[in-house]
Design a protein around this motif. Structure first.
Motif, PDB file in Angstrom:
ATOM      1  N   ALA A  63     -28.904   7.284 -23.600  1.00  0.00           N
ATOM      2  CA  ALA A  63     -28.172   6.918 -24.827  1.00  0.00           C
ATOM      3  C   ALA A  63     -28.650   5.878 -25.572  1.00  0.00           C
ATOM      4  N   ASP A  64     -29.241   4.981 -24.903  1.00  0.00           N
ATOM      5  CA  ASP A  64     -29.923   3.791 -25.905  1.00  0.00           C
ATOM      6  C   ASP A  64     -31.171   4.105 -26.478  1.00  0.00           C
ATOM      7  N   GLY A  79     -39.924   4.211 -25.051  1.00  0.00           N
ATOM      8  CA  GLY A  79     -39.012   3.290 -24.272  1.00  0.00           C
ATOM      9  C   GLY A  79     -38.210   3.930 -23.354  1.00  0.00           C
ATOM     10  N   PHE A  80     -37.876   5.125 -23.202  1.00  0.00           N
ATOM     11  CA  PHE A  80     -37.056   5.963 -22.185  1.00  0.00           C
ATOM     12  C   PHE A  80     -37.946   5.794 -21.038  1.00  0.00           C
ATOM     13  N   ASP A  81     -39.191   6.348 -21.168  1.00  0.00           N
ATOM     14  CA  ASP A  81     -39.969   6.033 -19.912  1.00  0.00           C
ATOM     15  C   ASP A  81     -39.969   4.893 -19.190  1.00  0.00           C
ATOM     16  N   THR A  82     -40.272   3.694 -19.940  1.00  0.00           N
ATOM     17  CA  THR A  82     -40.435   2.387 -19.588  1.00  0.00           C
ATOM     18  C   THR A  82     -38.901   2.164 -18.938  1.00  0.00           C
ATOM     19  N   ARG A  83     -37.791   2.618 -19.458  1.00  0.00           N
ATOM     20  CA  ARG A  83     -36.661   2.127 -18.668  1.00  0.00           C
ATOM     21  C   ARG A  83     -36.448   2.949 -17.436  1.00  0.00           C
ATOM     22  N   ILE A  84     -37.134   4.221 -17.434  1.00  0.00           N
ATOM     23  CA  ILE A  84     -37.049   4.953 -16.097  1.00  0.00           C
ATOM     24  C   ILE A  84     -37.863   4.409 -15.269  1.00  0.00           C
ATOM     25  N   THR A  85     -39.111   3.899 -15.440  1.00  0.00           N
ATOM     26  CA  THR A  85     -39.797   3.239 -14.740  1.00  0.00           C
ATOM     27  C   THR A  85     -39.342   2.190 -13.874  1.00  0.00           C
ATOM     28  N   ALA A  86     -38.569   1.286 -14.752  1.00  0.00           N
ATOM     29  CA  ALA A  86     -38.050  -0.068 -14.415  1.00  0.00           C
ATOM     30  C   ALA A  86     -36.807   0.228 -13.414  1.00  0.00           C
ATOM     31  N   LEU A  87     -36.037   1.297 -13.757  1.00  0.00           N
ATOM     32  CA  LEU A  87     -35.016   1.818 -12.940  1.00  0.00           C
ATOM     33  C   LEU A  87     -34.893   2.170 -11.553  1.00  0.00           C
ATOM     34  N   ILE A  88     -36.057   3.304 -11.655  1.00  0.00           N
ATOM     35  CA  ILE A  88     -36.601   4.083 -10.483  1.00  0.00           C
ATOM     36  C   ILE A  88     -38.110   3.696  -9.773  1.00  0.00           C
ATOM     37  N   LYS A  92     -30.365   7.161 -29.689  1.00  0.00           N
ATOM     38  CA  LYS A  92     -30.079   6.045 -30.931  1.00  0.00           C
ATOM     39  C   LYS A  92     -31.357   6.131 -31.680  1.00  0.00           C
ATOM     40  N   ASN A  93     -32.416   6.861 -31.173  1.00  0.00           N
ATOM     41  CA  ASN A  93     -33.587   7.006 -31.836  1.00  0.00           C
ATOM     42  C   ASN A  93     -33.268   7.895 -33.254  1.00  0.00           C
ATOM     43  N   PRO A  94     -33.667   7.604 -34.484  1.00  0.00           N
ATOM     44  CA  PRO A  94     -33.436   8.198 -35.693  1.00  0.00           C
ATOM     45  C   PRO A  94     -34.587   9.451 -35.532  1.00  0.00           C
TER      46      PRO A  94
END
Length: 137
Positions: A103-104, A122-131, A108-110
Motif C-alpha cells: 500500500a505504501d 522501494g517495495f523490494d527493499t521493504r520486502i527484503t527488510a521484512l523477510i 501510493k506511487n503515481p
C-alpha cells in the motif's frame, strides 16, 4: 521455520510479483509461475463457492506434505500468497506487513499502473527488510 516465496496475484489472476527467498527451490520459468498463479486464483474462487455455510472468502491456507500456502485476500481482490514451511507460525502477520508495504510503496506511487507487474525498488527493499533470507527466528 522458513519462508520460501511470496506471490502477489491481481484480481484477474495474473501474477504481478514473485520472489523466492530460499535456496534449493525448484527453478521455474516465468510462464510456469504465471500458470501456477492462475491455477491458484481458480482454486481460490472455487473454494469461495464451496462453503456449506454461506458466503466465504475462499481458501486461506493450503497445506502440502512439506509446505503451506497462506493467502491474504484484500478488499480489492488482490491476493498475497506466502509459501512457507509447515511450522511457520507468523505467516498471517508477515502477509499483513507485506500488504502494508504494498500500500505504501506501490499503490501510493503515481507511476505504478494498478493490476500491472510491480517494478518498485522501494517495495523490494521493504520486502527484503521484512523477510530477509526467508529464515525466521
Amino acid at each position: 521455520m522458513a519462508i520460501f516465496g511470496l506471490w502477489v496475484i491481481n484480481k484477474a489472476g495474473g501474477l504481478v510479483y514473485q520472489r523466492n527467498f530460499a535456496e534449493g527451490l525448484a527453478q521455474l520459468t516465468s510462464n510456469e509461475y504465471l500458470v501456477l498463479a492462475g491455477t491458484l486464483h481458480g482454486i481460490h474462487a472455487i473454494t469461495a463457492r464451496l462453503s456449506p455455510t454461506g458466503s466465504s472468502s475462499g481458501a486461506q491456507v493450503i497445506e502440502g506434505e512439506s509446505f503451506k500456502l497462506t493467502i491474504l485476500l484484500t478488499a480489492t481482490g488482490t491476493k498475497f500468497v506466502l509459501l512457507t514451511s509447515l511450522t511457520e507460525m507468523t505467516a498471517d502477520t508477515v502477509l499483513q506487513k507485506v500488504y502494508e508495504a504494498y500500500a505504501d510503496a506501490v499503490m501510493k506511487n503515481p507511476f505504478h499502473t494498478p493490476e500491472m507487474p510491480i517494478r518498485s525498488e522501494g517495495f523490494d527493499t521493504r520486502i527484503t527488510a521484512l523477510i530477509g533470507s526467508g529464515q525466521s527466528s
